[in-house]
Structure formats: structure tokens, C-alpha cells
Design an enzyme around this catalytic site. Structure first.
Site, PDB file in Angstrom:
ATOM      1  N   HIS A 122       0.886  -1.175   0.000  1.00 26.79           N
ATOM      2  CA  HIS A 122       0.000   0.000   0.000  1.00 26.79           C
ATOM      3  C   HIS A 122       0.922   1.223   0.000  1.00 26.79           C
ATOM      4  CE1 HIS A 122      -2.798   2.962   1.731  1.00 26.79           C
ATOM      5  NE2 HIS A 122      -3.786   2.144   1.436  1.00 26.79           N
ATOM      6  N   LYS A 225     -10.190  -0.452  10.577  1.00 30.99           N
ATOM      7  CA  LYS A 225     -10.304  -1.656   9.761  1.00 30.99           C
ATOM      8  C   LYS A 225     -10.637  -2.882  10.615  1.00 30.99           C
ATOM      9  CE  LYS A 225      -7.187   0.039   6.195  1.00 30.99           C
ATOM     10  NZ  LYS A 225      -8.061   0.426   5.079  1.00 30.99           N
TER      11      LYS A 225
END
Ligand code: PLP
Length: 405
Positions: A122, A225
């Protein structure tokens, strides 16, 4: 076995209609929904408890402090860190990685040194290292992956040398779903005394994490998350690094003694928690961990793997659909494209059908470059998703195809 129907009642956001259709939320990789137990407890906190932590002698300040430090203990237990002081609360994964890139970089990285990352990171686990390398005139080395989305581990030993200062790798790819063999990677790096940072943003919510068993040196993740709020995250680091790394930010609450000339700092974790931290977020993260513990992370993993299997089978037989990320070990994340249909169009039409997916590069532009595509459609599942959600996705995809044919 999970009682999904009962679980779904805990997540009020799922029980609504979007665009006139029962809502199917398949964007859990971007953020997860929050259980009502957390929402209510946080509202109660603001109603009855709120007070700044660590600096008050009064009742509510002490209570706030207790809840904040209690959350630290819950995180420690959840990831099996050896000590509570090895848990630093941050704003999230990105903040945790930037903290390490700065503090670790200041202490250990000099001109000519090398940092290794993988090609599937990421941007949060890539850009901070690029910035560090630019600042220190160090070199970033890249561990590649193959067309299935699996890291080419045989290339790792050749990347490690006496100049290597750190290896930073994601546990799970957010765009491909690959679960990387991080234990093996850590063992290889440690043979050359190279510390390893694991980006756990996409693993912490799907499987049991034991930082001592992994023997990772750093492990980072975001609260949002893992069913908690935004703006709270965790940096786990082995004590030996926290003792040596300089603070990332200066300010209140991280100091021992301040004069106009010089300041001494508190020990970790406080040295790395300058200013008023997100103590309500930390409290909420502790509640999210309680919730997960009640459901059972193993039960979550089992249900999500069943969803992955079912969804992969159903999607694989759709003509003109290509799945990106076909690694042997995956979390319940499926990136795909429909032939001659832009990912954005697919996402927009699915939305009209009440199905939320993410489209684009998923903050992994180098992954898209590797596959020579501009983006994908990503369906990412959580334990509150059902087989019926998969069926709705499949129906939606067939509708998209029909509209374009
Ligand atoms: N790393 C991975 C693998 C991610 O999936 C994400 C978010 O999607 C991040 C890092 C960044 O997390 P945050 O935006 O919560 O800081």
C-alpha cells in the site's frame, strides 16, 4: 459456527436500503462497520465520562485514564505483545509507519544504507520509505511478486546485505488479498540481523496475530479496519527499539522534565504519544477487540474463508471476468475486471443496485502497473457478510455485463 443473523443486528448500518435495495457492503478493506455495542459505549463515554487523560487528579480524568490504559492492555493481549509499553497508540497504520520511518530512520539509517519493501505495498508502506531514503540518501530495494500475486521469496536473500537496515512488508495485500508468508520472511531477515516491520492493516481483522510467535520487530494496524473508530491505530515495537528511537513529535504528555534549555522524555509508550491523544478512539478500539473476542477470531477466519471460496467459485465462471490476485493463501478479498468495462462503470452500476464495492488502484499503483491496468473492482468481505451477499454481487455483475452487451 457464527450466528450471522444475530451478528448483523449488531451492525445497524447494514440493515438499511441504499438506492431502494437491501444494502450489501463489500468495501470492508477500506473500512469496517461498527457494532452497536461500541457506538453506544462511545456515546455513553461522551455523556458520562469524558475528561482528558494522564493529567488530572479529578474523578473523571482518572476514569478516562483507566479506560485508555485498559485499552492498551487489551491490545497487548490481543496481539500477544510481551509488554504493555510496547503498544503505542497512533492515528492509524499510515501514522505508525511514518513514525517508524522518521524515528527509526533518524537513529539507524545513514547515507548508502538500504531499506527493503515489496512491490505490492500500500502507498502507506512505500512512500514514507521513499521519503526517508531521499532524506538520508539511502536506497530502496524492491522484492517483486509474480502474476498470481505471490512474493518471489527466492529473490529475497540476494536483496539483503550488510547495508540493509530494515525490511517492511505487508502481511496481506489490500488489492490482491495475498497472505504473505511473513514468518518465513522474518526468519530470513533475522538471519542477517535485519529487523522487520509488518503492515497488519489487512491481516489483524482476519486472523490471530501473535507478534511474539512471528518475532516481528514492528507491527502496525488501524482501528477503523477492525470495527473500531477512525483516527486510532497501533504501533507495536520491540522494547529495545522503542528505548533507542528518538521521539517522533514533541509536546505535552511525552516529557519528563522541561526547562527552557533542554527537555528529557518519558519512556515508551508515552515518549511517542505527544499531545492529547485519541483516548476515546483507543477506548473504542478496546471495545472492538472485546467484540471480536466474543465472536472469536478463529470463527471469523473460518466464515470468511468459506465466503472467499464460494465467491471465487461463482465469479470464476462468469465469462469475461478476470480475477487479479490468485495466490494460494488469500483473505476474502477479490479484485476483478470485466472485459471491456471500466472498473468505475462496474462500481457505479453495482452501487445503483445497492452493492458497495471499491474501484481504482486501491493505493497500490505499482500493483496496477505490474498488471498493466488502471484499477480493479474490489469486493472485500467481513464476517458479517453472507452467502446471499455473494449471490447479490454475482447478480449485479451479470446485470452490468448485460447493460454493456
Ligand atoms: N496498509 C494497508 C495494507 C492498507 O490496506 C491500508 C489501508 O487501506 C493502509 C496501510 C493504510 O491504512 P490507514 O489509511 O488506516 O492509515
Amino acid at each position: 459456527m457464527l450466528n450471522i443473523e444475530k451478528i448483523r443486528k449488531d451492525f445497524p448500518i447494514l440493515n438499511q436500503k441504499i438506492n431502494g435495495k437491501d444494502y450489501v457492503y463489500l468495501d470492508n478493506g477500506a473500512t469496517t462497520q461498527k457494532p452497536v455495542q461500541l457506538i453506544d459505549a462511545v456515546a455513553d463515554f461522551y455523556r458520562n465520562t469524558n475528561s482528558n487523560i494522564h493529567r488530572g487528579v479529578h474523578h473523571l480524568s482518572n476514569l478516562s485514564t483507566k479506560l485508555y490504559e485498559g485499552a492498551r492492555a487489551k491490545v497487548q493481549k490481543f496481539i500477544n505483545a510481551e509488554k504493555e509499553s510496547e503498544i503505542i497508540f497512533t492515528k492509524g497504520t499510515t501514522d505508525s509507519i511514518n513514525l517508524i520511518a522518521f524515528s527509526f530512520g533518524e537513529k539507524y539509517v545513514s547515507e548508502g544504507d538500504e531499506i527493503i519493501v515489496s512491490a505490492m505495498e500500500h502507498h502507506s508502506n512505500l512512500v514514507p520509505w521513499q521519503m526517508l531514503c531521499e532524506r538520508k540518501k539511502a536506497r530502496l530495494r524492491i522484492l517483486p511478486f509474480d502474476k498470481n500475486g505471490e512474493l518471489e521469496l527466492d529473490k529475497l536473500p540476494a536483496l539483503i546485505n550488510e547495508k540493509t537496515k530494515l525490511l517492511a512488508v505487508t502481511h496481506v495485500s489490500n488489492s490482491l488479498g495475498t497472505v504473505n508468508p511473513v514468518k518465513e520472511i522474518i526468519e530470513t531477515a533475522h538471519q542477517s540481523n535485519v529487523p522487520v516491520l509488518i503492515d497488519g492493516a489487512q491481516s489483524i481483522q482476519h486472523q490471530k496475530i501473535d507478534v511474539q510467535a512471528l518475532d516481528c520487530d514492528f507491527f502496525v494496524f488501524s482501528g477503523h479496519k477492525i470495527y473500531a473508530e477512525t483516527g486510532i491505530g497501533v504501533l507495536y515495537a520491540k522494547e529495545k527499539y522503542l528505548n533507542e528511537m528518538p521521539p517522533y513529535q514533541g509536546g505535552g504528555d511525552m516529557v519528563d522534565h522541561v526547562t527552557l534549555e533542554k527537555t528529557t522524555y518519558l519512556d515508551a509508550p508515552f515518549k511517542f504519544e505527544a499531545g492529547t491523544v485519541n483516548y476515546v478512539g483507543a477506548y473504542g478500539l478496546g471495545l472492538a477487540i472485546d467484540y471480536i473476542n466474543t465472536v472469536g477470531i478463529e470463527n471469523i477466519a473460518t466464515h470468511e474463508q468459506e465466503l472467499l471460496k464460494y465467491a471465487t467459485e461463482k465469479l470464476s465462471v462468469i465469462e469475461g471476468l478476470t480475477i487479479y490476485g490468485t495466490a494460494k493463501h488469500k483473505t476474502a478479498t477479490i479484485s476483478f475486471l470485466l472485459k471491456n468495462i471500466h472498473h468505475y462503470d462496474t462500481g457505479m452500476i453495482l452501487d445503483k443496485l445497492g452493492i458497495a464495492v471499491r474501484t481504482g488502484s486501491h493505493c497500490t499503483q505499482p500493483v496496477m502497473d505490474f498488471f498493466e491496468i488502471s484499477g480493479t473492482v474490489r469486493a472485500s468481505f467481513a464476517f458479517y457478510n453472507t452467502f446471499a451477499d455473494v449471490d447479490r454481487l454475482v447478480e449485479g455483475i451479470l446485470k452490468v455485463k448485460q447493460m454493456f452487451e
